[in-house]
Design a protein around this motif. Structure first.
Motif, PDB file in Angstrom:
ATOM      1  N   GLY A  22     -13.825  21.046  -1.483  1.00 45.60           N
ATOM      2  CA  GLY A  22     -14.957  21.210  -2.707  1.00 45.60           C
ATOM      3  C   GLY A  22     -16.259  20.711  -2.830  1.00 45.60           C
ATOM      4  O   GLY A  22     -17.408  21.064  -3.449  1.00 45.60           O
ATOM      5  N   LEU A  23     -16.190  19.702  -2.723  1.00 45.84           N
ATOM      6  CA  LEU A  23     -17.014  18.538  -2.651  1.00 45.84           C
ATOM      7  C   LEU A  23     -17.380  17.843  -1.530  1.00 45.84           C
ATOM      8  O   LEU A  23     -16.855  17.906  -0.435  1.00 45.84           O
ATOM      9  CB  LEU A  23     -16.531  17.186  -3.822  1.00 45.84           C
ATOM     10  N   ASP A  24     -18.363  17.193  -1.295  1.00 45.90           N
ATOM     11  CA  ASP A  24     -19.280  16.923  -0.005  1.00 45.90           C
ATOM     12  C   ASP A  24     -18.264  15.550   1.042  1.00 45.90           C
ATOM     13  O   ASP A  24     -18.699  14.896   1.590  1.00 45.90           O
ATOM     14  CB  ASP A  24     -20.577  16.210   0.192  1.00 45.90           C
ATOM     15  N   TYR A  25     -16.893  15.431  -0.142  1.00 44.82           N
ATOM     16  CA  TYR A  25     -16.340  13.879   0.498  1.00 44.82           C
ATOM     17  C   TYR A  25     -15.330  15.249   1.164  1.00 44.82           C
ATOM     18  O   TYR A  25     -14.813  15.281   0.690  1.00 44.82           O
ATOM     19  CB  TYR A  25     -16.506  13.149  -0.759  1.00 44.82           C
ATOM     20  N   PRO A  26     -14.673  14.145   1.151  1.00 38.96           N
ATOM     21  CA  PRO A  26     -13.183  15.194   2.199  1.00 38.96           C
ATOM     22  C   PRO A  26     -11.876  14.718   1.012  1.00 38.96           C
ATOM     23  O   PRO A  26     -12.082  13.021   0.320  1.00 38.96           O
ATOM     24  CB  PRO A  26     -12.662  13.131   3.962  1.00 38.96           C
ATOM     25  N   VAL A  27     -10.187  15.242   1.674  1.00 41.15           N
ATOM     26  CA  VAL A  27      -9.856  14.851   0.615  1.00 41.15           C
ATOM     27  C   VAL A  27      -9.276  13.660   1.180  1.00 41.15           C
ATOM     28  O   VAL A  27      -9.077  13.574   2.522  1.00 41.15           O
ATOM     29  CB  VAL A  27      -8.876  15.820   0.952  1.00 41.15           C
ATOM     30  N   ASN A  28      -8.835  12.547  -0.049  1.00 41.00           N
ATOM     31  CA  ASN A  28      -7.782  11.428   0.350  1.00 41.00           C
ATOM     32  C   ASN A  28      -6.711  11.820  -0.570  1.00 41.00           C
ATOM     33  O   ASN A  28      -6.507   9.937  -0.557  1.00 41.00           O
ATOM     34  CB  ASN A  28      -9.127  10.398   0.143  1.00 41.00           C
ATOM     35  N   LEU A  29      -6.681  12.471  -1.115  1.00 35.49           N
ATOM     36  CA  LEU A  29      -5.398  12.366  -2.253  1.00 35.49           C
ATOM     37  C   LEU A  29      -4.427  13.679  -1.902  1.00 35.49           C
ATOM     38  O   LEU A  29      -3.688  14.568  -1.937  1.00 35.49           O
ATOM     39  CB  LEU A  29      -5.167  12.745  -3.682  1.00 35.49           C
ATOM     40  N   ASN A  30      -3.882  13.284  -0.278  1.00 40.95           N
ATOM     41  CA  ASN A  30      -3.377  14.127  -0.115  1.00 40.95           C
ATOM     42  C   ASN A  30      -1.171  14.278   0.015  1.00 40.95           C
ATOM     43  O   ASN A  30      -0.754  13.175  -0.439  1.00 40.95           O
ATOM     44  CB  ASN A  30      -3.606  14.846   1.527  1.00 40.95           C
ATOM     45  N   ASP A  31      -1.060  14.953   0.963  1.00 36.77           N
ATOM     46  CA  ASP A  31       0.989  14.475   0.667  1.00 36.77           C
ATOM     47  C   ASP A  31       1.210  13.162   0.874  1.00 36.77           C
ATOM     48  O   ASP A  31       1.955  12.874   0.922  1.00 36.77           O
ATOM     49  CB  ASP A  31       1.304  15.187   1.536  1.00 36.77           C
ATOM     50  N   GLU A  32       0.475  12.950   2.302  1.00 35.49           N
ATOM     51  CA  GLU A  32       0.548  11.653   2.440  1.00 35.49           C
ATOM     52  C   GLU A  32       0.415  10.350   1.775  1.00 35.49           C
ATOM     53  O   GLU A  32       0.688   9.590   2.181  1.00 35.49           O
ATOM     54  CB  GLU A  32      -0.826  11.567   4.744  1.00 35.49           C
ATOM     55  N   THR A  33      -0.712  11.055   1.265  1.00 32.05           N
ATOM     56  CA  THR A  33      -1.280   9.116   0.583  1.00 32.05           C
ATOM     57  C   THR A  33      -0.034   9.272  -0.571  1.00 32.05           C
ATOM     58  O   THR A  33      -0.263   8.399  -1.281  1.00 32.05           O
ATOM     59  CB  THR A  33      -3.022  10.146  -0.474  1.00 32.05           C
ATOM     60  N   ILE A  34       0.465  11.024  -1.712  1.00 27.63           N
ATOM     61  CA  ILE A  34       1.112  10.498  -2.797  1.00 27.63           C
ATOM     62  C   ILE A  34       2.317  10.210  -2.245  1.00 27.63           C
ATOM     63  O   ILE A  34       2.930   9.083  -2.742  1.00 27.63           O
ATOM     64  CB  ILE A  34       1.023  11.704  -2.568  1.00 27.63           C
ATOM     65  N   SER A  35       2.440  10.083  -0.762  1.00 29.18           N
ATOM     66  CA  SER A  35       4.706   9.718  -0.570  1.00 29.18           C
ATOM     67  C   SER A  35       3.998   8.151  -0.103  1.00 29.18           C
ATOM     68  O   SER A  35       4.933   7.619  -0.579  1.00 29.18           O
ATOM     69  CB  SER A  35       4.338   9.762   0.934  1.00 29.18           C
ATOM     70  N   PHE A  36       2.378   7.696  -0.168  1.00 28.61           N
ATOM     71  CA  PHE A  36       2.370   6.185   0.321  1.00 28.61           C
ATOM     72  C   PHE A  36       2.651   5.719  -0.784  1.00 28.61           C
ATOM     73  O   PHE A  36       3.515   4.359  -1.354  1.00 28.61           O
ATOM     74  CB  PHE A  36       1.743   6.101   1.031  1.00 28.61           C
ATOM     75  N   VAL A  37       1.769   5.629  -2.339  1.00 30.36           N
ATOM     76  CA  VAL A  37       1.492   5.696  -3.658  1.00 30.36           C
ATOM     77  C   VAL A  37       3.311   5.524  -4.315  1.00 30.36           C
ATOM     78  O   VAL A  37       3.261   5.062  -5.076  1.00 30.36           O
ATOM     79  CB  VAL A  37       1.277   6.294  -4.383  1.00 30.36           C
ATOM     80  N   ALA A  38       4.299   6.418  -3.739  1.00 29.97           N
ATOM     81  CA  ALA A  38       4.924   6.713  -4.320  1.00 29.97           C
ATOM     82  C   ALA A  38       6.098   5.941  -3.739  1.00 29.97           C
ATOM     83  O   ALA A  38       6.990   5.060  -5.121  1.00 29.97           O
ATOM     84  CB  ALA A  38       5.823   8.257  -4.391  1.00 29.97           C
ATOM     85  N   THR A  39       6.167   5.156  -2.897  1.00 30.54           N
ATOM     86  CA  THR A  39       6.950   4.605  -1.872  1.00 30.54           C
ATOM     87  C   THR A  39       6.051   2.824  -2.597  1.00 30.54           C
ATOM     88  O   THR A  39       7.095   2.407  -2.422  1.00 30.54           O
ATOM     89  CB  THR A  39       6.871   4.275  -0.479  1.00 30.54           C
ATOM     90  N   GLY A  40       4.719   3.022  -2.637  1.00 34.20           N
ATOM     91  CA  GLY A  40       4.609   1.668  -3.433  1.00 34.20           C
ATOM     92  C   GLY A  40       4.758   1.593  -4.883  1.00 34.20           C
ATOM     93  O   GLY A  40       5.154   0.192  -5.060  1.00 34.20           O
ATOM     94  N   PHE A  41       5.565   2.315  -5.839  1.00 32.42           N
ATOM     95  CA  PHE A  41       5.690   1.964  -6.906  1.00 32.42           C
ATOM     96  C   PHE A  41       7.111   1.692  -6.731  1.00 32.42           C
ATOM     97  O   PHE A  41       7.394   0.778  -7.297  1.00 32.42           O
ATOM     98  CB  PHE A  41       5.468   3.655  -7.472  1.00 32.42           C
ATOM     99  N   LEU A  42       7.793   2.797  -5.522  1.00 29.55           N
ATOM    100  CA  LEU A  42       9.465   2.163  -6.014  1.00 29.55           C
ATOM    101  C   LEU A  42       9.618   0.804  -5.703  1.00 29.55           C
ATOM    102  O   LEU A  42      10.601  -0.086  -6.823  1.00 29.55           O
ATOM    103  CB  LEU A  42      10.057   2.972  -4.818  1.00 29.55           C
ATOM    104  N   LYS A  43       9.004   0.206  -4.624  1.00 26.49           N
ATOM    105  CA  LYS A  43       8.582  -1.545  -4.501  1.00 26.49           C
ATOM    106  C   LYS A  43       8.161  -1.987  -6.095  1.00 26.49           C
ATOM    107  O   LYS A  43       8.513  -3.725  -6.049  1.00 26.49           O
ATOM    108  CB  LYS A  43       8.273  -1.551  -3.022  1.00 26.49           C
ATOM    109  N   TRP A  44       7.550  -1.667  -6.427  1.00 27.25           N
ATOM    110  CA  TRP A  44       6.566  -2.136  -7.589  1.00 27.25           C
ATOM    111  C   TRP A  44       7.500  -2.059  -8.707  1.00 27.25           C
ATOM    112  O   TRP A  44       8.020  -3.414  -8.868  1.00 27.25           O
ATOM    113  CB  TRP A  44       5.840  -1.687  -8.262  1.00 27.25           C
ATOM    114  N   LEU A  45       8.633  -1.121  -8.704  1.00 32.42           N
ATOM    115  CA  LEU A  45      10.092  -1.014  -9.718  1.00 32.42           C
ATOM    116  C   LEU A  45      10.936  -2.129  -9.678  1.00 32.42           C
ATOM    117  O   LEU A  45      11.103  -3.006 -10.342  1.00 32.42           O
ATOM    118  CB  LEU A  45      10.825   0.299 -10.017  1.00 32.42           C
ATOM    119  N   ASN A  46      11.379  -2.486  -8.223  1.00 30.51           N
ATOM    120  CA  ASN A  46      11.971  -3.440  -7.698  1.00 30.51           C
ATOM    121  C   ASN A  46      11.622  -4.581  -7.491  1.00 30.51           C
ATOM    122  O   ASN A  46      12.339  -5.033  -8.760  1.00 30.51           O
ATOM    123  CB  ASN A  46      12.498  -2.781  -6.093  1.00 30.51           C
ATOM    124  N   GLU A  47      10.191  -4.802  -7.771  1.00 31.17           N
ATOM    125  CA  GLU A  47      10.051  -6.432  -8.264  1.00 31.17           C
ATOM    126  C   GLU A  47      10.114  -6.476  -9.537  1.00 31.17           C
ATOM    127  O   GLU A  47      10.413  -7.537 -10.242  1.00 31.17           O
ATOM    128  CB  GLU A  47       8.455  -6.155  -7.546  1.00 31.17           C
TER     129      GLU A  47
END
Length: 501
Positions: A22-47
């Motif tokens: 809907g904007l003139d910019y590409p979608v960058n918060l997609n399923d792949e990105t969210i999975s990536f963020v979720a994994t990073g957050f789990l690693k942050w919790l572990n630390e």
């Protein structure tokens, strides 16, 4: 996405991106990105919470945006496959997500609110909490740098459990109790708002519950309240107390319904503003004055921390109430962290509140919670009613500027920070040489000058935007027409720089 693309999702202490077309910019918060963020957050919790590695519990909610359910589903899938239990709280506010880490019936190790605050419907994002508070920018950086690969948490190969809970119901009950108990003990009643007509504009965000679950249960009349149902299309106006259209809509409702008070929330309810019966907006600097006056009732002589563009009138008013003000670096997390640090040093700092409207009380975990701010205002109003008054009497005597204006200059360079700081330095040199400009030495960011003579009675500030490649020029004056006179000398200064728009 490459590493740089992921890092571009960082927005101070949260993550934001474009989640739908809907904007003139590409979608960058997609399923792949969210999975990536979720994994990073789990690693942050572990630390950071390694003792719970065997069984984390994470509460997840969203503000009603169109992509919220989908993002919640991706997060839940990643977490449960890693053996993490998920509490699905549905539509919720950002502050209520934090409380899921505090309430005994939840005992969440972390909370995630899916929100992009007041941004357009195509955006979405994530805000993260533990019981210690919201994650800071360094934690967000860690998450975005460590989302690659797998986690090693689910060694027993047992999926996490998903449960559903009505967080807004429990959060509302908590707020009702706090409002009732905020009154003098001999004046407490189940309906402390029985003599008030209050209208709410929730902007189709997540705070519409405030009418039925709090105001009406406490006895208030709420006819005229509007846009209470969550709708990610935001069909009426942007849910943002800083938006002129939104405030005009609230003013119309207040005046037409002859309400005693109007309340407006942003999308995820971490910010709020109020309006008196005459349609006067209590927002930004006069909200700082009102919240400061309320905080000083319980903390005489207290120090209110805010950010550098604060009005001199707000400072003078709080000082007239016996308080102190420290203007600090912009960014609500910066302001909150400064207040926390001052208390640890032995200072009495009961409130951190940025001009954007983020307000955090010491007694409420230093959580920027728009609903709690409104609860404090309602308590003060109920007490004022005992003497036939109003909460707005607290800011009688507050002087307000005749003129204010803000200009944002876009820096058209990839390495924009150094260029912006150069211009700030050059403006300091320019201003120090002008006889009617007085340099403000204790300003914490950018450069600030008081002005006099033909430039009226006021000030101007130039600073870098917190998250964008922009310079922000803010001006305030007590003389009509003075800002135009000021711009006649300032704008030619900026025209010398070819890489700003």
């Amino acid at each position: 996405m490459n590493k740089k693309d992921f890092m571009n999702l960082a927005n101070g202490s949260d993550i934001r991106g474009i989640a739908m077309e809907g904007l003139d910019y590409p979608v960058n918060l997609n399923d792949e990105t969210i999975s990536f963020v979720a994994t990073g957050f789990l690693k942050w919790l572990n630390e950071n919470i390694p003792s719970k590695q065997d069984q984390y519990t994470i509460a997840i909610g969203f503000d009603g945006r169109l992509t919220g359910e989908e993002i919640k589903g991706v997060l839940t899938d990643v977490f449960t496959k890693a053996g993490v239990n998920v509490i699905d709280v549905g539509i919720a506010t950002t502050p209520s997500l934090f409380m899921a880490t505090q309430y005994k019936d939840y005992q969440a190790d972390a909370g995630i609110e899916i929100t992009a605050s007041h941004l357009p419907k195509e955006y979405n994002g994530l805000k993260f909490f533990t019981s210690e508070g919201g994650l800071d920018s360094e934690a967000i950086k860690f998450i975005l740098e460590n989302g690659y690969g797998e986690t090693n948490y689910n060694l027993q190969n047992e999926a996490g459990i998903v449960s559903k809970k009505d967080l807004i119901r429990d959060y509302s009950a908590d707020l009702r109790d706090k409002i009732i108990n905020g009154l003098p003990e001999d004046k407490r009643t189940a309906t402390p708002l029985a003599n008030r007509h209050i209208v709410v504009d929730a902007g189709n965000g997540s705070a519409g519950f405030f009418v039925e679950k709090i105001l009406e249960k406490l006895g208030a009349e709420t006819v005229g309240s509007q846009f209470l149902d969550p709708d990610g299309h935001f069909p009426n106006h942007i849910p943002n107390p800083d938006d002129k259209e939104a405030m005009a809509s609230l003013e119309k409702s207040v005046l037409e319904n002859k309400a005693d008070m109007g309340i407006i929330f942003d999308t995820d309810a971490d910010r709020a503003a109020v309006m008196d019966r005459n349609g006067r907006s209590i927002n930004r600097n006069n909200l700082i004055a009102l919240a400061g006056a309320i905080a000083l009732e319980d903390a005489p002589g207290g120090l209110i921390v805010t950010n550098s563009p604060v009005s001199k009138h707000a400072i003078d008013f709080i000082e007239s109430k016996g308080g102190q003000v420290e203007p600090y670096i912009s960014g609500y997390k910066n302001v909150i962290d400064r207040s926390i640090a001052l208390n640890k040093e032995g200072a009495n700092s009961p409130l951190a509140i940025e001009t954007s409207g983020h307000a955090a009380f010491r007694e409420n975990y230093f959580l920027d919670d728009g609903s709690y701010l409104i609860a404090k205002i309602l308590i003060a109003d109920a007490i004022a009613q005992l003497a036939d008054g109003s909460v707005f009497d607290l800011i009688d005597g507050l002087k307000e500027p005749i003129e204010t204006e803000e200009i944002r200059f876009v820096i058209d360079l990839e390495d924009y920070s150094d260029y912006g700081q150069m211009i700030i330095h050059d403006l300091e040199t320019f201003g120090r040489e002008h006889p009617e400009f007085t340099f403000v030495a204790d300003n914490k960011e950018g450069v600030r000058f008081d002005v006099s003579g033909k430039f009226g009675d006021g000030w101007f500030l130039l600073r870098m935007s917190l998250h964008e490649p922009k310079l922000v020029l803010q001006m305030e004056n007590d003389v009509e027409g003075a800002i135009e006179e000021l711009k006649r000398i300032l704008l030619p200064f900026f025209e010398k720089y070819k890489d700003i728009n």
